[in-house]
Design a protein around this motif. Structure first.
Motif, PDB file in Angstrom:
ATOM      1  N   HIS A 198     -11.169  77.258 -15.538  1.00 41.26           N
ATOM      2  CA  HIS A 198     -10.611  76.591 -16.384  1.00 41.26           C
ATOM      3  C   HIS A 198      -8.872  77.339 -16.721  1.00 41.26           C
ATOM      4  O   HIS A 198      -8.900  78.519 -16.486  1.00 41.26           O
ATOM      5  CB  HIS A 198     -11.320  76.524 -17.740  1.00 41.26           C
ATOM      6  CG  HIS A 198     -12.476  75.673 -17.701  1.00 41.26           C
ATOM      7  ND1 HIS A 198     -12.489  74.287 -17.247  1.00 41.26           N
ATOM      8  CD2 HIS A 198     -13.638  76.273 -17.641  1.00 41.26           C
ATOM      9  CE1 HIS A 198     -13.823  74.045 -17.270  1.00 41.26           C
ATOM     10  NE2 HIS A 198     -14.508  75.100 -17.469  1.00 41.26           N
ATOM     11  N   GLY A 199      -7.963  76.154 -17.218  1.00 32.89           N
ATOM     12  CA  GLY A 199      -6.767  76.872 -17.674  1.00 32.89           C
ATOM     13  C   GLY A 199      -6.679  77.171 -19.190  1.00 32.89           C
ATOM     14  O   GLY A 199      -7.091  76.134 -19.829  1.00 32.89           O
ATOM     15  N   PHE A 200      -6.260  78.043 -19.685  1.00 35.03           N
ATOM     16  CA  PHE A 200      -6.048  78.152 -21.068  1.00 35.03           C
ATOM     17  C   PHE A 200      -4.598  78.364 -21.364  1.00 35.03           C
ATOM     18  O   PHE A 200      -3.907  79.047 -20.995  1.00 35.03           O
ATOM     19  CB  PHE A 200      -6.759  79.363 -21.641  1.00 35.03           C
ATOM     20  CG  PHE A 200      -6.501  79.911 -22.859  1.00 35.03           C
ATOM     21  CD1 PHE A 200      -7.524  79.428 -23.907  1.00 35.03           C
ATOM     22  CD2 PHE A 200      -5.237  80.563 -23.466  1.00 35.03           C
ATOM     23  CE1 PHE A 200      -7.291  79.819 -25.250  1.00 35.03           C
ATOM     24  CE2 PHE A 200      -5.131  80.573 -24.826  1.00 35.03           C
ATOM     25  CZ  PHE A 200      -6.195  80.315 -25.619  1.00 35.03           C
ATOM     26  N   SER A 201      -4.277  77.061 -22.092  1.00 33.45           N
ATOM     27  CA  SER A 201      -2.735  77.089 -22.447  1.00 33.45           C
ATOM     28  C   SER A 201      -2.610  76.813 -23.901  1.00 33.45           C
ATOM     29  O   SER A 201      -3.302  75.775 -24.565  1.00 33.45           O
ATOM     30  CB  SER A 201      -2.161  75.812 -21.251  1.00 33.45           C
ATOM     31  OG  SER A 201      -0.954  75.768 -21.935  1.00 33.45           O
ATOM     32  N   LEU A 202      -1.824  77.587 -24.638  1.00 26.40           N
ATOM     33  CA  LEU A 202      -1.869  77.448 -26.048  1.00 26.40           C
ATOM     34  C   LEU A 202      -0.483  76.938 -26.417  1.00 26.40           C
ATOM     35  O   LEU A 202       0.232  77.586 -26.155  1.00 26.40           O
ATOM     36  CB  LEU A 202      -1.931  78.993 -26.685  1.00 26.40           C
ATOM     37  CG  LEU A 202      -2.112  79.100 -28.036  1.00 26.40           C
ATOM     38  CD1 LEU A 202      -3.472  78.493 -28.751  1.00 26.40           C
ATOM     39  CD2 LEU A 202      -2.031  80.599 -28.639  1.00 26.40           C
ATOM     40  N   GLN A 203      -0.602  75.801 -27.032  1.00 26.15           N
ATOM     41  CA  GLN A 203       0.662  74.914 -27.387  1.00 26.15           C
ATOM     42  C   GLN A 203       0.941  75.109 -28.915  1.00 26.15           C
ATOM     43  O   GLN A 203      -0.149  75.191 -29.677  1.00 26.15           O
ATOM     44  CB  GLN A 203       0.108  73.483 -27.137  1.00 26.15           C
ATOM     45  CG  GLN A 203      -0.262  73.075 -25.803  1.00 26.15           C
ATOM     46  CD  GLN A 203       0.900  73.636 -24.644  1.00 26.15           C
ATOM     47  OE1 GLN A 203       1.928  73.172 -24.852  1.00 26.15           O
ATOM     48  NE2 GLN A 203       0.594  73.877 -23.515  1.00 26.15           N
ATOM     49  N   PRO A 204       2.242  75.172 -28.904  1.00 27.75           N
ATOM     50  CA  PRO A 204       3.246  75.192 -28.267  1.00 27.75           C
ATOM     51  C   PRO A 204       3.999  76.401 -27.745  1.00 27.75           C
ATOM     52  O   PRO A 204       4.996  76.640 -27.457  1.00 27.75           O
ATOM     53  CB  PRO A 204       4.408  74.312 -28.944  1.00 27.75           C
ATOM     54  CG  PRO A 204       4.072  74.877 -30.413  1.00 27.75           C
ATOM     55  CD  PRO A 204       2.565  75.238 -30.362  1.00 27.75           C
ATOM     56  N   ILE A 244      -3.307  81.181 -19.422  1.00 27.91           N
ATOM     57  CA  ILE A 244      -4.217  82.160 -18.316  1.00 27.91           C
ATOM     58  C   ILE A 244      -5.228  81.383 -17.613  1.00 27.91           C
ATOM     59  O   ILE A 244      -5.683  80.603 -18.540  1.00 27.91           O
ATOM     60  CB  ILE A 244      -4.485  83.243 -19.358  1.00 27.91           C
ATOM     61  CG1 ILE A 244      -5.458  84.375 -18.607  1.00 27.91           C
ATOM     62  CG2 ILE A 244      -5.419  82.806 -20.435  1.00 27.91           C
ATOM     63  CD1 ILE A 244      -5.773  85.585 -19.127  1.00 27.91           C
ATOM     64  N   SER A 245      -5.381  81.799 -16.486  1.00 23.60           N
ATOM     65  CA  SER A 245      -6.593  81.163 -16.088  1.00 23.60           C
ATOM     66  C   SER A 245      -7.741  81.700 -16.286  1.00 23.60           C
ATOM     67  O   SER A 245      -7.887  83.027 -16.425  1.00 23.60           O
ATOM     68  CB  SER A 245      -6.431  81.470 -14.451  1.00 23.60           C
ATOM     69  OG  SER A 245      -5.489  80.707 -13.826  1.00 23.60           O
ATOM     70  N   ILE A 246      -8.786  81.253 -16.587  1.00 20.95           N
ATOM     71  CA  ILE A 246     -10.153  81.560 -17.126  1.00 20.95           C
ATOM     72  C   ILE A 246     -11.087  81.405 -16.167  1.00 20.95           C
ATOM     73  O   ILE A 246     -11.329  80.484 -15.691  1.00 20.95           O
ATOM     74  CB  ILE A 246     -10.796  80.924 -18.364  1.00 20.95           C
ATOM     75  CG1 ILE A 246      -9.253  80.916 -19.190  1.00 20.95           C
ATOM     76  CG2 ILE A 246     -11.868  81.782 -18.912  1.00 20.95           C
ATOM     77  CD1 ILE A 246      -9.756  80.504 -20.715  1.00 20.95           C
ATOM     78  N   HIS A 247     -11.906  82.540 -15.439  1.00 24.54           N
ATOM     79  CA  HIS A 247     -12.735  82.428 -14.440  1.00 24.54           C
ATOM     80  C   HIS A 247     -14.309  82.732 -15.145  1.00 24.54           C
ATOM     81  O   HIS A 247     -14.199  83.688 -15.811  1.00 24.54           O
ATOM     82  CB  HIS A 247     -12.523  83.406 -13.358  1.00 24.54           C
ATOM     83  CG  HIS A 247     -10.938  83.146 -12.856  1.00 24.54           C
ATOM     84  ND1 HIS A 247     -10.892  82.326 -11.889  1.00 24.54           N
ATOM     85  CD2 HIS A 247      -9.919  83.521 -13.256  1.00 24.54           C
ATOM     86  CE1 HIS A 247      -9.629  82.163 -11.443  1.00 24.54           C
ATOM     87  NE2 HIS A 247      -8.942  83.064 -12.547  1.00 24.54           N
ATOM     88  N   GLY A 265      -2.823  74.088 -30.509  1.00 23.41           N
ATOM     89  CA  GLY A 265      -3.696  73.405 -29.698  1.00 23.41           C
ATOM     90  C   GLY A 265      -4.036  74.334 -28.278  1.00 23.41           C
ATOM     91  O   GLY A 265      -3.285  74.782 -28.030  1.00 23.41           O
ATOM     92  N   ILE A 266      -5.035  74.157 -27.982  1.00 24.66           N
ATOM     93  CA  ILE A 266      -5.487  74.739 -26.348  1.00 24.66           C
ATOM     94  C   ILE A 266      -5.709  73.720 -25.515  1.00 24.66           C
ATOM     95  O   ILE A 266      -6.542  72.485 -25.774  1.00 24.66           O
ATOM     96  CB  ILE A 266      -6.756  75.687 -26.765  1.00 24.66           C
ATOM     97  CG1 ILE A 266      -6.749  76.616 -27.614  1.00 24.66           C
ATOM     98  CG2 ILE A 266      -6.955  76.265 -25.329  1.00 24.66           C
ATOM     99  CD1 ILE A 266      -7.947  77.415 -27.982  1.00 24.66           C
ATOM    100  N   VAL A 267      -5.111  73.491 -24.451  1.00 28.15           N
ATOM    101  CA  VAL A 267      -5.537  72.464 -23.562  1.00 28.15           C
ATOM    102  C   VAL A 267      -5.843  73.293 -22.363  1.00 28.15           C
ATOM    103  O   VAL A 267      -5.423  74.246 -21.828  1.00 28.15           O
ATOM    104  CB  VAL A 267      -4.194  71.608 -23.060  1.00 28.15           C
ATOM    105  CG1 VAL A 267      -3.857  70.757 -24.164  1.00 28.15           C
ATOM    106  CG2 VAL A 267      -2.926  72.321 -22.715  1.00 28.15           C
ATOM    107  N   CYS A 268      -6.807  72.830 -21.500  1.00 27.05           N
ATOM    108  CA  CYS A 268      -7.133  73.127 -20.186  1.00 27.05           C
ATOM    109  C   CYS A 268      -5.938  72.451 -19.075  1.00 27.05           C
ATOM    110  O   CYS A 268      -5.856  71.289 -18.950  1.00 27.05           O
ATOM    111  CB  CYS A 268      -8.426  72.685 -19.822  1.00 27.05           C
ATOM    112  SG  CYS A 268      -8.995  73.108 -17.979  1.00 27.05           S
ATOM    113  N   ASN A 269      -5.318  73.360 -18.568  1.00 18.48           N
ATOM    114  CA  ASN A 269      -4.253  73.009 -17.456  1.00 18.48           C
ATOM    115  C   ASN A 269      -4.701  73.300 -16.048  1.00 18.48           C
ATOM    116  O   ASN A 269      -3.817  73.369 -15.296  1.00 18.48           O
ATOM    117  CB  ASN A 269      -3.060  73.395 -17.990  1.00 18.48           C
ATOM    118  CG  ASN A 269      -2.882  75.139 -18.080  1.00 18.48           C
ATOM    119  OD1 ASN A 269      -3.915  75.799 -17.555  1.00 18.48           O
ATOM    120  ND2 ASN A 269      -1.828  75.569 -18.299  1.00 18.48           N
TER     121      ASN A 269
END
Ligand SMILES: [Cu+2]
Length: 184
Positions: free
Chosen positions: A130-136, A141-144, A162-166
């Motif tokens: 998954h991708g962890f992207s903290l907005q804004p 960071i990639s999560i494995h 917000g956290i979105v999976c990118n």
């Protein structure tokens, strides 16, 4: 024509043209420059995270996240555990460890941090990448699964982030969100 074979079958043995060699050298040097400049961006670009990474069994990680959420879940005045959309709201100790697990298709639990305190945020996946992207903010960071990343973070602004999976992770990818709350 590209479809028919070249008339000179040994075309790759032709001497390289000076101007082409010139551009190859420039591209190579630029690539080297950008490679080593990653170290500089670490300090001046405010975009490369200083994180630690450890190996972990996904099931063991999930157990730790569950124990963390159980221990520090926020309770309201009536003593009832606080949830948002069925996800527990957890208040880690200031200066301590906080855990988030990414899995199909959620980030769990919701963290409530205190502004100005630093935390060690642990991140891993229970299933796949998954991708962890903290907005804004610019925290990505990639999560494995199998790897535990620890980001040392001090929130400087209060509010809800917000956290979105990118990174595409299946049919529910577009619903994979989470939240971090920062309180004064
Ligand atoms: Cu995803």
């Amino acid at each position: 024509m590209a479809i028919s074979p070249p008339t000179n079958r040994l075309w790759w043995k032709d001497p390289i043209h000076g101007i082409e060699l010139f551009w190859i050298v420039i591209a190579f040097l630029w690539g080297l420059f950008m490679f080593f400049f990653m170290i500089a961006w670490h300090f001046i670009g405010q975009q490369n995270l200083s994180n630690e990474t450890y190996k972990v069994q996904p099931s063991a990680y999930v157990e730790r996240v569950d124990a963390f959420a159980e221990e520090f879940q926020v309770v309201d005045a009536a003593g009832k555990p606080v949830e948002e959309d069925g996800v527990p709201v957890v208040r880690p100790p200031a200066g301590g460890d906080a855990y988030i697990v990414a899995r199909l298709w959620e980030f769990w639990p919701i963290l409530e941090l205190k502004k100005g305190e630093s935390y060690r945020i642990h991140l891993s996946s229970a299933d796949w990448q998954h991708g962890f992207s903290l907005q804004p903010t610019n925290i990505n960071i990639s999560i494995h699964p199998g790897y535990e990343h620890i980001i040392t973070l001090t929130p400087t602004e209060s509010g809800t982030f917000g956290i979105v999976c990118n990174e595409f992770c299946g049919v529910g990818h577009h619903t994979m969100t989470g939240r971090v709350r920062v309180v004064d």
